[in-house]
Design a protein around this motif. Sequence first.
Motif, short mmCIF file in Angstrom:
data_model
loop_
_atom_site.label_atom_id
_atom_site.label_comp_id
_atom_site.label_asym_id
_atom_site.label_seq_id
_atom_site.Cartn_x
_atom_site.Cartn_y
_atom_site.Cartn_z
N VAL A 137 0.86 -1.18 0.00
CA VAL A 137 0.00 0.00 0.00
C VAL A 137 0.90 1.23 0.00
CG1 VAL A 137 -1.61 1.36 1.38
CG2 VAL A 137 -1.99 -1.08 1.10
N TRP A 138 0.67 2.12 -0.96
CA TRP A 138 1.41 3.38 -1.05
C TRP A 138 0.60 4.48 -0.38
CZ3 TRP A 138 5.44 4.54 -5.16
CH2 TRP A 138 6.08 3.36 -5.58
N PHE A 139 1.29 5.51 0.09
CA PHE A 139 0.62 6.58 0.81
C PHE A 139 1.53 7.81 0.85
CE2 PHE A 139 3.08 4.04 3.70
CZ PHE A 139 3.70 4.94 4.54
N THR A 140 1.04 8.88 1.43
CA THR A 140 1.82 10.10 1.61
C THR A 140 1.82 10.49 3.08
OG1 THR A 140 -0.04 11.61 1.24
CG2 THR A 140 1.20 10.91 -0.70
N TYR A 141 2.83 11.26 3.46
CA TYR A 141 2.84 11.86 4.80
C TYR A 141 3.77 13.06 4.79
CZ TYR A 141 7.44 9.73 5.91
OH TYR A 141 8.77 9.37 5.92
N ARG A 142 3.61 13.92 5.78
CA ARG A 142 4.46 15.10 5.92
C ARG A 142 5.22 14.99 7.23
NH1 ARG A 142 1.51 20.41 4.42
NH2 ARG A 142 1.81 19.38 2.40
N ASP A 143 6.55 15.14 7.17
CA ASP A 143 7.36 14.98 8.37
C ASP A 143 7.40 16.27 9.19
OD1 ASP A 143 9.39 16.73 7.42
OD2 ASP A 143 10.45 15.10 6.42
N PRO A 144 7.92 16.23 10.42
CA PRO A 144 7.91 17.43 11.29
C PRO A 144 8.66 18.62 10.71
CG PRO A 144 8.31 15.45 12.59
CD PRO A 144 8.37 15.03 11.15
N ASP A 148 7.22 16.75 2.33
CA ASP A 148 6.27 15.72 1.92
C ASP A 148 7.01 14.44 1.55
OD1 ASP A 148 4.02 17.17 2.37
OD2 ASP A 148 3.54 17.56 0.27
N HIS A 149 6.35 13.31 1.79
CA HIS A 149 6.92 12.01 1.45
C HIS A 149 5.89 11.15 0.72
CE1 HIS A 149 10.54 12.12 4.23
NE2 HIS A 149 9.82 13.14 4.68
N ILE A 150 6.36 10.36 -0.21
CA ILE A 150 5.59 9.25 -0.77
C ILE A 150 6.31 7.99 -0.32
CG2 ILE A 150 4.82 8.06 -2.86
CD1 ILE A 150 4.81 10.79 -4.27
N ALA A 151 5.57 7.06 0.25
CA ALA A 151 6.18 5.84 0.78
C ALA A 151 5.23 4.68 0.55
CB ALA A 151 6.49 6.01 2.27
N LEU A 161 8.40 -0.34 5.79
CA LEU A 161 8.20 0.94 5.12
C LEU A 161 9.33 1.18 4.13
CD1 LEU A 161 6.98 4.29 6.49
CD2 LEU A 161 9.16 4.25 5.29
N THR A 162 8.98 1.57 2.91
CA THR A 162 9.96 1.93 1.89
C THR A 162 9.70 3.36 1.44
OG1 THR A 162 10.11 -0.35 1.08
CG2 THR A 162 10.90 1.38 -0.39
N GLU A 163 10.70 4.22 1.59
CA GLU A 163 10.56 5.59 1.12
C GLU A 163 10.69 5.63 -0.40
OE1 GLU A 163 9.84 8.34 2.62
OE2 GLU A 163 10.01 7.84 4.74
N GLN A 164 9.74 6.29 -1.07
CA GLN A 164 9.73 6.38 -2.52
C GLN A 164 10.14 7.77 -3.02
OE1 GLN A 164 9.34 3.66 -4.18
NE2 GLN A 164 8.36 2.31 -2.66
N TRP A 165 9.90 8.81 -2.20
CA TRP A 165 10.23 10.18 -2.60
C TRP A 165 10.04 11.10 -1.41
CZ3 TRP A 165 6.91 14.47 -2.48
CH2 TRP A 165 7.40 15.64 -3.06
#
Length: 353
Positions: A137-144, A148-151, A161-165
Amino acid sequence: MPASRPAKVWVEGFEPGSWKKVASVEFTVPATAVVGSRPGAGAKLSALQELCAGNFPTSGSSNDNASDNAFGPRVRQLFDHDFSRLAVVTTDDKTGASHVGYVDRKGNFTDLTGTSSGFASTPQEKDALFAPDGGSVWFTYRDPSGQDHIASRDLTSDHRLTEQWSGSPAGFGDLGLTLGGSPLHGVTGGSVYFSPDGKRAVAYVDGEGQNVVTVTSSGLLKADGSASQIKDMDCRPSGWIDNHTLLCAPTKIGSPKPPYQNNLWTLDVDRMHPNDYDNAMDAAGPVLLPATDRKNIPQAISADGKKLLFRSVQGNQETAFVTDLSPGAQPQQVTPQEAATALGYGDVVLEWR
């Protein structure tokens, strides 16, 4: 939503031609899953909101509704290939955490994010989508720090968890995640459609309007330059017919004149002229439907790119039609009652296999 009345998502399959129902599955969504907008949540946390959150079309409305644009990659990618799992985002009202996971047909929920231990940031994972192979399952999140991240998280036991961008956020608000290409890429943009070969995508590019973009990696979509801008301001891209041709529907902010008014047409993206708005229609093909006063909304393009399923609104009546994607073809109404009801009004069409 109360646990005593859980939300459900039904997926039905019809055989094109006879329009007999050949499949039906049901998913019971966890009570903590994001289905509609939540106070203070800001941007949408899940594509499931586009599918379920009161976004069905309003009969007789002259305005676009969210479900008019809901079909396509993002909503389809909520499910794995065989529609055996549904990706969801859950929230915790006490901590403000949002997790990604999935529910199966039996109603079993798997939390892929899990609970962290020690002194750590609150998980803010959102926009969960299934990879085509169903293995992650791919998703996005924003770190502190505001990046922005796509993982992605594997469905294996450790949910690795695999970081994609990672990169700077979009300048014009959060943009939705869509998956495509080979190898698989995750990109953020508005109303993203990948070409059949996965090499290009058409999308609303952050601050630069509708563009055709070459996709070489994951991340926030960026314009390729003036040659990639769609100069046909009447065109709302609604999918690819082939690797060089877009399907256009009238944009809600434009006012197309006949013959494009209330119609559908094609756009050859390789014939668009850089910065030449005066000749924007040079890349446009002939209209695909007979001239009428109906509002016509694309629903799904067949896998071979030869046919289109669309919804046609006439007064307070909405009817499903299929047409060959060639000028002069006569649309054929979907008449079997069960399919006509589902396809004509209320449901979102996920794909045409």
